[in-house]
Design a protein around this motif. Structure first.
Motif, short mmCIF file in Angstrom:
data_model
loop_
_atom_site.label_atom_id
_atom_site.label_comp_id
_atom_site.label_asym_id
_atom_site.label_seq_id
_atom_site.Cartn_x
_atom_site.Cartn_y
_atom_site.Cartn_z
N UNK A 107 0.83 -1.21 0.00
CA UNK A 107 0.00 0.00 0.00
C UNK A 107 0.87 1.26 0.00
N UNK A 108 1.98 1.19 0.68
CA UNK A 108 2.84 2.36 0.77
C UNK A 108 3.55 2.65 -0.55
N UNK A 109 4.01 1.60 -1.23
CA UNK A 109 4.85 1.80 -2.41
C UNK A 109 4.13 1.59 -3.74
N UNK A 110 3.15 0.69 -3.79
CA UNK A 110 2.40 0.46 -5.02
C UNK A 110 0.93 0.29 -4.67
N UNK A 162 14.65 1.23 -3.81
CA UNK A 162 13.94 0.75 -5.01
C UNK A 162 12.71 -0.07 -4.65
N UNK A 163 12.04 0.30 -3.58
CA UNK A 163 10.90 -0.48 -3.10
C UNK A 163 9.68 -0.39 -4.01
N UNK A 164 9.65 0.60 -4.87
CA UNK A 164 8.52 0.72 -5.80
C UNK A 164 8.67 -0.23 -6.99
N UNK A 165 9.87 -0.69 -7.22
CA UNK A 165 10.12 -1.51 -8.41
C UNK A 165 9.54 -2.90 -8.24
#
Length: 556
Positions: free
Chosen positions: A291-294, A329-332
């Protein structure tokens, strides 16, 4: 700590590191040179390499071992291998390096060079324990058909990459039927056990132990009580990442498992004299972190297919953060959309909610999936086909072969029959049924056909072998949207702890290394953390797992 690191601690049951004056202040239940936390692909590679380097190794797994690797396709990316030569393929580490550089690997240039130059040796090391074959497949597919085990697993033949590096099939699939990640893992697991690695299963690691100087001394493990292990394994087995349509059910099982572990475990301390390797996988099963990143992926968790084991909750990253490490790079993410097999689907056009084409249909599965996820209306997309290509794909899906039917034929048929496929005798009629601008869809198809007729190259880089004009109707539109659960959208995370690329040691934000702490596989930022193609994750986890073990034991 950052907000991300706080969420990691709040959601994984990981506790702040225990700081003591010296190792003598702790009552250690067991001791080893190297302690490996997480016994999937990266963990077994680190453990086996540690044992081969002469170390006494204890590997610990929250469940029974295997992790995400046991569920994967079993593909290893490498160049200049004996298997390639057996198949008559000429390749080199230099060409592999040029290709991966064009794909923008998120590591330093010398790290990429070292990985590519060593890929053949890493493959040979794996091949000592895992069988492979040189049966070559030269077509375009996310995964090779049965009986084929060497293939183009990325974008090597896409024109813009082929201009940079000579294309070569570098995807080496472990020998077996269907997805062969279990074959890959089992071969290395057996070798590790024979090499003397001690494996402790059903034992979540809840915190690190360190001295006042910041040196990692060991771990605190919460072992599931013997009388509760069967129930713990049962909870684990309720989550099968290869089984779709159960996202809501899996989330309930994961939350239930966390509560069960808290109520049915006993703590113990394990000493690591030379180092601790964190290799617990990614965080795809940590819904709060998603939820935080994507947020768009988190909101679709009931529809997407989260690839990984229940242990992929970010716990290894949380452990690293308690010692001062940081994540990046936690969104990747890998977001997959399969357009082949059946190969006839490649003749269609992927369009968005505006009726516009936005990606080459034969791009690698994660390139397609990532592009779909970015489209308007929460990732709405359709694959438009003429009658000839549609029915060719339909019958190919039915006759694809028994083992491949489960992974490719059946999902294609389910999407056709249940996913909202639309049919019309005209493109304008099809657009109306989809709620799209009719003229825009017609113009999109007309421009595509004109490129073919005039012999021009496809503006999105589609390979000539996969190009066919959109012919006579009736026309069909397969729903490829993210929120369509019948158009399977496999997802897993790529970010993790930043590490020293020479050693695999976990880094602090100031660039210093946490002494005695390493990370490997999807717990760490690695070669495929900016973008993934089949085979790169296994190749990276072997590379990073071996690197960590060798440096911890002073072999490099």
């Amino acid at each position: 700590m950052t907000n991300t690191e706080n969420v990691l601690l709040e959601t994984t049951q990981v506790q702040s590191a225990l700081t003591v004056r010296s190792a003598a202040d702790v009552e250690w239940a067991e001791e080893a040179d190297l302690v490996v936390v997480g016994f999937g692909g990266a963990g077994v590679s680190a453990a086996l390499q540690g044992a081969e380097s002469g170390g006494h190794v204890i590997a610990i797994d929250r469940f029974d071992g295997g992790g995400a690797t046991a569920y994967c396709g079993g593909v290893f990316y490498a160049s200049d291998t004996s298997i390639q030569r057996e198949a008559g393929v000429t390749d080199s580490a230099d060409e592999m390096e040029k290709y991966l550089a064009a794909e923008s690997a998120p590591v330093q240039a010398d790290t990429l060079k070292r990985f590519c130059q060593g890929s053949s040796a890493d493959f040979d090391w794996v091949n000592r324990y895992v069988p492979f074959s040189g049966a070559l497949y030269t077509g375009k597919a996310q995964y090779p058909p049965e009986g084929k085990f060497l293939y183009y697993s990325g974008n090597e033949k896409v024109p813009k990459y082929a201009e940079v590096a000579k294309p070569a099939p570098r995807g080496h699939r472990a020998l077996g039927a269907g997805y062969t990640g279990n074959v890959f893992f089992e071969g290395l697991r057996k070798a590790a056990m024979e090499a003397g690695v001690k494996l402790i299963t059903h034992a979540p690691v809840r915190r690190l132990v360190m001295d006042t100087e910041g040196q990692i001394l060991g771990v605190e493990v919460h072992r599931i009580r013997p009388d509760a292990i069967d129930e713990h394994q049962k909870l684990y087995s309720e989550v099968n990442p290869q089984m779709p349509f159960k996202g809501l059910q899996y989330q309930v099982a994961i939350e239930k498992c966390q509560k069960f572990e808290a109520e049915n475990s006993e703590p113990a301390f394990i000493r690591a004299h030379r180092g601790v390797v964190l290799s617990t996988g990614g965080f795809v099963y940590n819904l709060e972190l998603l939820r935080q990143h994507r947020p768009e992926m988190a909101s679709a968790y009931g529809e997407i297919l989260r690839l990984g084991s229940p242990g992929c909750d970010g716990s290894g990253m949380a452990l690293g953060a308690t010692a001062g490490g940081y994540v990046d790079l936690m969104k990747n993410m890998f977001i997959g959309k399969t357009t082949s097999p059946p190969e006839s689907l490649l003749h269609g056009l992927l369009i968005n909610a505006e009726g516009k084409r936005f990606i080459s249909e034969d791009a690698y599965v994660s390139v397609v999936g990532g592009a779909v996820a970015e489209q308007p209306n929460n990732g709405t997309a359709y694959l438009v086909l003429d009658a000839k290509s549609f029915w060719s794909a339909f019958w190919n899906a039915l006759t694809i072969g028994r083992s491949m039917f489960l992974f490719f034929g059946l999902p294609t048929l389910l999407n056709i029959l249940k996913g909202g496929t639309r049919r019309s005798g005209s493109l304008q009629g099809l657009a109306k049924k989809l709620g799209l601008p009719g003229k825009t869809l017609q113009d999109t198809v007309q421009r595509y056909n004109e490129f073919i007729i005039t012999g021009k190259s496809d503006p999105f880089g589609k390979q000539p072998a996969n190009i066919a004009p959109i012919g006579k109707g009736p026309y069909y539109a397969l729903n490829m949207s993210i929120r369509n659960k019948f158009s399977l959208t496999p997802v897993f995370t790529l970010g993790g702890l930043r590490v020293n690329e020479e050693t695999g040691g976990v880094l602090r934000r100031d660039g210093s290394t946490v002494s005695g702490l390493y990370a490997a596989g999807r717990t760490a930022v690695g070669l495929c953390s900016a973008g993934y193609m089949s085979g790169m994750s296994l190749a990276d986890l072997v590379f990073s797992g071996r690197r960590a073990a060798m440096h911890a034991l002073g072999q490099q």
